[in-house]
Each structure stands twice: as C-alpha cells, then as structure tokens.
Motif scaffolding. Structure first.
Motif, short mmCIF file in Angstrom:
data_model
loop_
_atom_site.label_atom_id
_atom_site.label_comp_id
_atom_site.label_asym_id
_atom_site.label_seq_id
_atom_site.Cartn_x
_atom_site.Cartn_y
_atom_site.Cartn_z
N ASN A 28 0.82 -1.23 0.00
CA ASN A 28 0.00 0.00 0.00
C ASN A 28 0.84 1.27 0.00
O ASN A 28 0.51 2.24 -0.67
N ILE A 29 1.93 1.27 0.75
CA ILE A 29 2.79 2.46 0.76
C ILE A 29 3.48 2.63 -0.59
O ILE A 29 3.72 3.76 -1.04
N SER A 30 3.77 1.52 -1.26
CA SER A 30 4.37 1.61 -2.60
C SER A 30 3.47 2.38 -3.57
O SER A 30 3.96 3.01 -4.51
N GLU A 31 2.16 2.32 -3.35
CA GLU A 31 1.22 3.00 -4.24
C GLU A 31 1.32 4.52 -4.16
O GLU A 31 1.00 5.22 -5.14
N ILE A 32 1.78 5.04 -3.03
CA ILE A 32 1.83 6.51 -2.86
C ILE A 32 3.25 7.05 -2.74
O ILE A 32 3.46 8.25 -2.65
N PHE A 33 4.24 6.14 -2.74
CA PHE A 33 5.65 6.54 -2.64
C PHE A 33 6.28 6.58 -4.02
O PHE A 33 6.15 5.64 -4.80
N GLU A 34 6.96 7.66 -4.32
CA GLU A 34 7.68 7.79 -5.58
C GLU A 34 9.14 8.07 -5.29
O GLU A 34 9.49 9.06 -4.66
N GLY A 35 10.01 7.15 -5.73
CA GLY A 35 11.44 7.29 -5.53
C GLY A 35 12.19 6.53 -6.61
O GLY A 35 11.61 6.13 -7.63
N LYS A 36 13.47 6.30 -6.39
CA LYS A 36 14.28 5.60 -7.39
C LYS A 36 14.07 4.10 -7.37
O LYS A 36 14.51 3.40 -8.29
N VAL A 37 13.41 3.60 -6.32
CA VAL A 37 13.20 2.16 -6.20
C VAL A 37 11.73 1.88 -5.95
O VAL A 37 10.97 2.75 -5.50
N ASP A 38 11.33 0.64 -6.25
CA ASP A 38 10.00 0.15 -5.90
C ASP A 38 10.14 -0.54 -4.54
O ASP A 38 10.90 -1.51 -4.40
N LEU A 39 9.43 -0.03 -3.54
CA LEU A 39 9.57 -0.57 -2.18
C LEU A 39 9.24 -2.06 -2.11
O LEU A 39 9.71 -2.76 -1.20
N ARG A 40 8.46 -2.55 -3.05
CA ARG A 40 8.11 -3.97 -3.03
C ARG A 40 9.30 -4.86 -3.33
O ARG A 40 9.28 -6.06 -3.02
N ASN A 41 10.36 -4.28 -3.88
CA ASN A 41 11.51 -5.09 -4.29
C ASN A 41 12.75 -4.87 -3.43
O ASN A 41 13.80 -5.46 -3.70
N VAL A 42 12.67 -4.03 -2.42
CA VAL A 42 13.87 -3.70 -1.64
C VAL A 42 14.09 -4.72 -0.52
O VAL A 42 13.18 -5.43 -0.12
N LYS A 43 15.32 -4.75 -0.03
CA LYS A 43 15.67 -5.65 1.06
C LYS A 43 15.20 -5.07 2.40
O LYS A 43 14.92 -3.88 2.51
N THR A 44 15.17 -5.95 3.38
CA THR A 44 14.79 -5.50 4.72
C THR A 44 15.86 -4.62 5.34
O THR A 44 17.04 -4.68 4.95
N HIS A 45 15.44 -3.77 6.27
CA HIS A 45 16.34 -2.87 7.00
C HIS A 45 17.10 -1.94 6.05
O HIS A 45 18.31 -1.74 6.17
N THR A 46 16.37 -1.37 5.11
CA THR A 46 16.95 -0.41 4.18
C THR A 46 16.11 0.87 4.16
O THR A 46 14.90 0.82 4.37
N ALA A 47 16.78 2.00 3.92
CA ALA A 47 16.10 3.30 3.90
C ALA A 47 16.11 3.87 2.49
O ALA A 47 17.11 3.76 1.77
#
Length: 462
Positions: free
Chosen positions: A36-55
């Motif tokens: 759900n947060i991926s739907e409203i977040f725009e950045g260089k990465v897709d949050l659905r694909n990132v590793k844990t404990h990353t900013a």
C-alpha cells in the motif's frame, strides 16, 4: 477501544509527538504495509523489491500526483521487525499539518488507524516479546526518574521474565514427577520422596517471596511517594512548597485561607520521586468553598505516604492542632507524620513540639533553614527496607504483584497438602494454580480482557 482490534488489518499511526519539530515518524505494520505504501511513494526504487532494513528517499504524492512531502521510508520485512510483520516507518518533516496530510494519505490506501498499544500487542502475539517486556515499554516511556528508567530497562531486557520462567520450570518438574507417580498408584510405587517434594516447593516459595519484597521499591521508583503538606491557615505551607520546588508555584500572602484547593507538583531527589501536595488550611469555617478545600485536605492526607504538618511556631501549639494530629493518626496509620516547627527565624518563635509527641524539625521555609534535614528525613523513610538498589529484579506492576501473591498462596497450600499427607492430586491442583498465576505475568496464561486492559494504557503509535 482495544478490544475492537482486527489483528489481520494493516495499521498506521503517528509515532512521534505531533507538533513542530525537525522530523515526524509514521509507523505502518501489516501484510499490506509495503504494497500500500508503494502505491503513494515515488522514488528511485520500488519498495516492493527492496531488502529488509533499508532506507529509501522519495516523496509521498496525493491522488493527483502532487507532492505532499519528501520522505525517507525505512523497510523492515517480517519476521525481522518489532511487530513480526512487514513494517514501514515513514519519516517526514515535523510540522503538524504536513504530518497529518501524509498520515491521511496513508489511510486513504485502505490502511486503518492503529489503536493504543496495538503495535506492541502484535509484537507480543507474534512472539517477539513477552508480556513483561511489553509492559516495560510503556513504563520506559513514562519513566520520570533514573531509578524508574533503570527498572524499566532491566524488565525490557527480560530479567524478570528469566527469573519467573526459571521458577515455572522448577514447578513443572515437580508437577511432572507427582503426576507420573499417579500412574503407578495401584502398584504403590513412590518415585519421589515427599520430603524432597516439600523442600523443592519451599525453595520455590522463597524465590517468589524474594521477588514480592521488591514491590515496595518498584512502586516507589515508578510512582514516587505522595507527600501531603497540611496545617492551619497561614502556617507557611505554600512557602514550604515553593522552597522545596525552588520556584514560586503557590500564591503566598498573609491572609489566612489563600489556598482553597490543592496544588500538586513533584521533585526528584537522588532518583526518588516525591509528589508534593499543598493543601487548604485546616480550620472550622462556614465558607462552603473553604469547607470543600478542608474536606479535600483530609482525603489527601489519608492517602499520602508522608504527611508534613506545618505549625507556625510564633504561636503556641493549640489543642485544635493536637486534635488534627490525632485525627491524622486515625485516618492514615501507615503514613510517616513529620511535625514542622516553621518560622524559627522570627524573634517571637518558640518550640512547643513536646506537646505533640512527634519527632519534629525546626525550619524556616522562607530562609531555607532546616530544608536539608527535612529532605533527608523524607529520603530515609523512602528507602527503609531490606531490598535495595542492588537487586537485579524489581517489580513495579500491581498486576505482577497480585499474580505473585496468588502464586504464593498456591505454593503455601501445596505445602500444607504435603504436610498433611494428602494425595498427589491435591498437591498438583495447588501447584498448577501457582504455575498459572506466574504464567499470567509473562503471558503464558492470558485472557482477552487482561490483554485489552494492559495495551489500552499504551500511547497510540506504540
């Protein structure tokens, strides 16, 4: 209310104090947190694909694609998070309006607002912490002194849980042996000597009693001592409060009856919290407002740990004051009553404390004479006892104290069953009662009502 929680919902809450600050943090937890947060977040990465404990830096956009704020999203994938679920912590700028707008946008995605203590309750249910550690989080947040803070940290580290679980393991071993022996009752086979059973239960009882003793200090360090400042009008009660606080908190005049309601403040001395209550002067009066103030004074005095009775020593100790002291003794048999001979700096002062029968301190509230001696007496009363700061486990919760009393009762009854030669069934019933009582402390035995009561006291976002 906490009992309306649906634990499979994805939840969100503003986890920092809402106000003007550099950064605010919004916590999101649940199966749909990352999606759900991926739907409203725009950045260089897709949050659905990132590793844990990353900013990850980016922006939160509204439904039209307009920027609400630049944010940093920190991703924690289950089970490696506080709640044991997928968690995202969204750090935005700390303004009140911008934080609310970002939070509202999160809720628009179908995530629901969290209720008090819901994140910590999920951590408990998912096995990330036990119940004593969950309670320690709330105590840590509310700690008002170094001693309260240290006690909360020790409990959060699991020291209390470790000791309780060790006791429970011993009890489970005793119960196991006694129940095994029941299987051979027809063969009249004795697997364990009853004297050994008695010794094992007695040792367990001593351990429970040792932890119970710490409650006096735990309660003191967590809540502090309630100190009532009482006496006749114009005796110098408000001046004493101001001197102890080292600030002008109460109005001081020469007009008797200036204080008509109580004023409560606190001081911390060597890690001990003293909750000072300046009360209305005690006297017979026809004024309904002042009469209500006097009624409240007696109620506060009856509930206090220490009562400071302030006497104006420029006038003789009156029969009325002697009567007040006797009434205090009757209302509160456990309180430490300290008679204060105030205004000793004045020329017409004189000491008649021999009339009271109480230990007294001569002081001048306005000149700070005798204040150090008074604080020393208060500290001495606070730390009287046989359990001190060196104890590794200190209980601060009334819930823990009540559960330990139940465990003690069950152990005593099981010892009586052994003493009277009763069958193993009777011994085991009482041991299991004690075992369940200890299980309530760490969360091995719970009810929904118990959990709701505990977590409803938490702040939202924790």
């Amino acid at each position: 209310m906490v009992n309306n929680m649906k634990m499979d919902d994805t939840i969100a809450a503003i986890a920092t104090t809402l106000g003007e600050s550099a950064i605010s943090m919004i916590r999101v937890s649940g199966d749909k947190a990352i999606e759900n947060i991926s739907e409203i977040f725009e950045g260089k990465v897709d949050l659905r694909n990132v590793k844990t404990h990353t900013a990850h830096f980016g922006r939160i956009a509204d439904e039209n694609g307009n920027t609400l704020d630049d944010v940093v999203c920190i991703v924690y994938r289950k089970p490696r998070s506080f709640t044991g679920e997928d968690v995202i912590e969204i750090c935005c700028h700390g303004g009140i309006h911008v934080t609310k707008r970002v939070f509202e946008r999160i809720i628009e995605t179908g995530i629901r607002p969290a209720q008090p203590g819901e994140f910590t309750k999920r951590a408990f249910i998912n096995g990330k912490i036990d119940l004593t550690q969950a309670e320690a989080i709330a105590d840590l947040i509310k700690a008002e002194s170094d001693r309260a803070y240290i006690t909360s940290v020790r409990q959060l580290e699991g020291k209390l849980s470790k000791d309780i679980n060790k006791i429970r393991e011993k009890m489970i071993d005793i119960i196991g042996l006694l129940e095994l022996e029941l299987d051979f009752v027809e063969e009249d086979i004795q697997l364990i000597d009853k004297r050994k059973v008695n010794d094992m239960i007695f040792e367990t009882l001593r351990e429970v009693e040792s932890i119970l003793k710490t409650y006096k200090f735990g309660k003191l360090w967590k809540e502090g001592l309630k100190v009532a400042i009482v006496g006749k009008p114009n005796a110098g009660k408000s001046s004493l409060l101001n001197t102890l606080l080292q600030e002008e908190r109460a109005i001081v005049t020469e007009i008797p009856g200036t204080t008509r309601d109580f004023i409560e403040e606190k001081i911390i001395v060597d890690g001990i919290i003293f909750r000072l209550i300046d009360t209305a002067g005690i006297r017979e009066t026809n004024d309904p407002i002042e009469s209500e103030g006097v009624r409240r004074t007696w109620k506060i005095a009856s509930e206090s740990d220490i009562v400071l009775f302030v006497h104006d020593c420029t006038v003789p100790v009156s029969d009325e004051e002697i009567g007040f002291l006797k009434k205090l003794d009757e209302l509160n048999t456990k309180a430490e009553i300290i008679f204060l001979n105030n205004k000793i700096d004045l020329e017409n002062s004189h000491d008649e404390t021999f009339k009271t029968g109480y230990e007294s301190i001569g002081l001048s509230a306005t000149k700070r004479i005798g204040i150090d001696e008074l604080i020393g007496k208060m500290k001495q009363f606070a730390v009287t006892g046989d359990i001190g700061e060196g104890s590794s486990v200190i209980i601060t919760s009334e819930r823990h104290y009540s559960a330990l009393l139940k465990a003690k009762d069950g152990l005593i009854k099981s010892l009586e069953s052994v003493k009277h030669g009763e069958s193993n069934e009777f011994i085991v019933v009482n041991l299991k009662y004690a075992l369940d009582a200890l299980g309530e402390i760490v969360g091995k035995v719970t009810t929904e009502e118990m959990l709701n009561n505990i977590f409803s006291k938490f702040c939202i976002g924790k």
